[in-house]
Design an enzyme around this catalytic site. Structure first.
Site, PDB file in Angstrom:
ATOM      1  CG  HIS A  47      -1.690  -1.175   1.479  1.00 49.19           C
ATOM      2  ND1 HIS A  47      -1.547  -1.952   2.594  1.00 49.19           N
ATOM      3  CD2 HIS A  47      -2.627  -1.777   0.714  1.00 49.19           C
ATOM      4  CE1 HIS A  47      -2.380  -2.987   2.527  1.00 49.19           C
ATOM      5  NE2 HIS A  47      -3.029  -2.900   1.382  1.00 49.19           N
TER       6      HIS A  47
ATOM      7  CG  HIS B  37       0.509   3.673   4.531  1.00 47.92           C
ATOM      8  ND1 HIS B  37      -0.171   3.405   5.691  1.00 47.92           N
ATOM      9  CD2 HIS B  37       0.638   2.483   3.895  1.00 47.92           C
ATOM     10  CE1 HIS B  37      -0.430   2.108   5.772  1.00 47.92           C
ATOM     11  NE2 HIS B  37       0.058   1.524   4.677  1.00 47.92           N
TER      12      HIS B  37
ATOM     13  CG  HIS C  23      -4.276   1.874   3.393  1.00 48.69           C
ATOM     14  ND1 HIS C  23      -5.049   0.807   3.033  1.00 48.69           N
ATOM     15  CD2 HIS C  23      -3.267   1.365   4.143  1.00 48.69           C
ATOM     16  CE1 HIS C  23      -4.542  -0.291   3.537  1.00 48.69           C
ATOM     17  NE2 HIS C  23      -3.458   0.021   4.218  1.00 48.69           N
TER      18      HIS C  23
ATOM     19  CG  HIS D  91      -8.695  -1.851   2.036  1.00 47.00           C
ATOM     20  ND1 HIS D  91      -7.464  -1.303   1.734  1.00 47.00           N
ATOM     21  CD2 HIS D  91      -8.555  -3.184   1.862  1.00 47.00           C
ATOM     22  CE1 HIS D  91      -6.632  -2.271   1.410  1.00 47.00           C
ATOM     23  NE2 HIS D  91      -7.267  -3.424   1.474  1.00 47.00           N
TER      24      HIS D  91
ATOM     25  CG  HIS E  88      -8.149   3.177   0.953  1.00 49.13           C
ATOM     26  ND1 HIS E  88      -7.591   2.377   1.920  1.00 49.13           N
ATOM     27  CD2 HIS E  88      -9.378   3.508   1.400  1.00 49.13           C
ATOM     28  CE1 HIS E  88      -8.434   2.213   2.919  1.00 49.13           C
ATOM     29  NE2 HIS E  88      -9.539   2.890   2.623  1.00 49.13           N
TER      30      HIS E  88
ATOM     31  CG  ASP F 283      -6.691   0.215  -0.924  1.00 52.45           C
ATOM     32  OD1 ASP F 283      -5.947   0.424   0.055  1.00 52.45           O
ATOM     33  OD2 ASP F 283      -7.936   0.264  -0.848  1.00 52.45           O
TER      34      ASP F 283
ATOM     35  CG  HIS G 294       0.705  -3.807   5.373  1.00 54.19           C
ATOM     36  ND1 HIS G 294       0.385  -3.224   6.565  1.00 54.19           N
ATOM     37  CD2 HIS G 294       0.562  -2.850   4.431  1.00 54.19           C
ATOM     38  CE1 HIS G 294       0.053  -1.951   6.360  1.00 54.19           C
ATOM     39  NE2 HIS G 294       0.155  -1.705   5.065  1.00 54.19           N
TER      40      HIS G 294
ATOM     41  NE  ARG H 206       1.070   0.926   9.197  1.00 55.82           N
ATOM     42  CZ  ARG H 206       0.630   2.168   9.152  1.00 55.82           C
ATOM     43  NH1 ARG H 206       1.472   3.183   9.118  1.00 55.82           N
ATOM     44  NH2 ARG H 206      -0.666   2.401   9.149  1.00 55.82           N
TER      45      ARG H 206
END
Length: 176
Positions: free
Chosen positions: A62, A64, A78, A86, A95, A98, A137, A160
């Site tokens: 992702h 952020h 995100h 999401h 998002h 994403d 992640h 993360r």
């Protein structure tokens, strides 16, 4: 002769300004290393690179909202300028940040080859990802479909693992 040189100069400058914008991120931690480029194309942003260091499997990937990577939690949520749920990279509702999952393959230390075009992220305008953090992640992203309490906010993708700021790649002249 001067007219000819002026035409050559104009064509050369015109070609330079038409080069696509490119951004880059280098992910480096104790266990994960890799580089990803983001290049403008007519179809969208071409995301390409290689990351190594995790066991075989799928991991959430992702962008952020912040570029603060003093630790990966400082990068915020995100990137979601439209305040949507999401979803997956190919979902209508998602998002901006994403990017779904990337798949590590191999035994022992896995390698993920990243190569796709995204039609939502951008290197200019409201969906601009420059200066934001790319985060890998620790679990597979359920793409908002898992029914978990965090499915519609994070894809239940876990902690993360590594993060870095997306920066200007090339060409320099295209960014001014």
């Amino acid at each position: 002769m001067i007219f000819y040189l002026l035409i050559c100069f104009t064509l050369t400058v015109g070609q330079i300004t038409r080069l696509p914008r490119s951004a880059v991120v280098h992910l480096i931690s104790e266990e994960v290393t890799g580089s990803i480029t983001f290049t403008e194309t007519e179809e969208g942003i071409h995301v390409k690179g290689t990351i190594s260091g995790l066991d075989a499997g799928n991991y959430g990937f992702h962008i952020h909202e912040l570029g603060d990577t003093i630790d990966c939690d400082a990068a915020g949520s995100h990137f979601n300028p439209y305040d949507t749920d999401h979803g997956g990279r190919d979902h209508t509702v998602r998002h901006v940040g994403d990017l779904g999952n990337i798949q590590f393959v191999g035994t022992g230390t896995g390698v993920a080859e990243v190569d796709f075009v995204d039609k939502v992220i951008a290197l200019r305008g409201r969906n601009n990802i420059l200066g934001r953090a790319l985060i890998l992640h620790g679990q597979e992203d359920d793409l908002g479909l898992g029914g978990h309490e965090t499915s519609l906010t994070t894809g239940n993708a876990g902690s993360r693992v590594v993060c870095a700021v997306i920066g200007v790649g090339s060409p320099v002249d295209a960014w001014v």
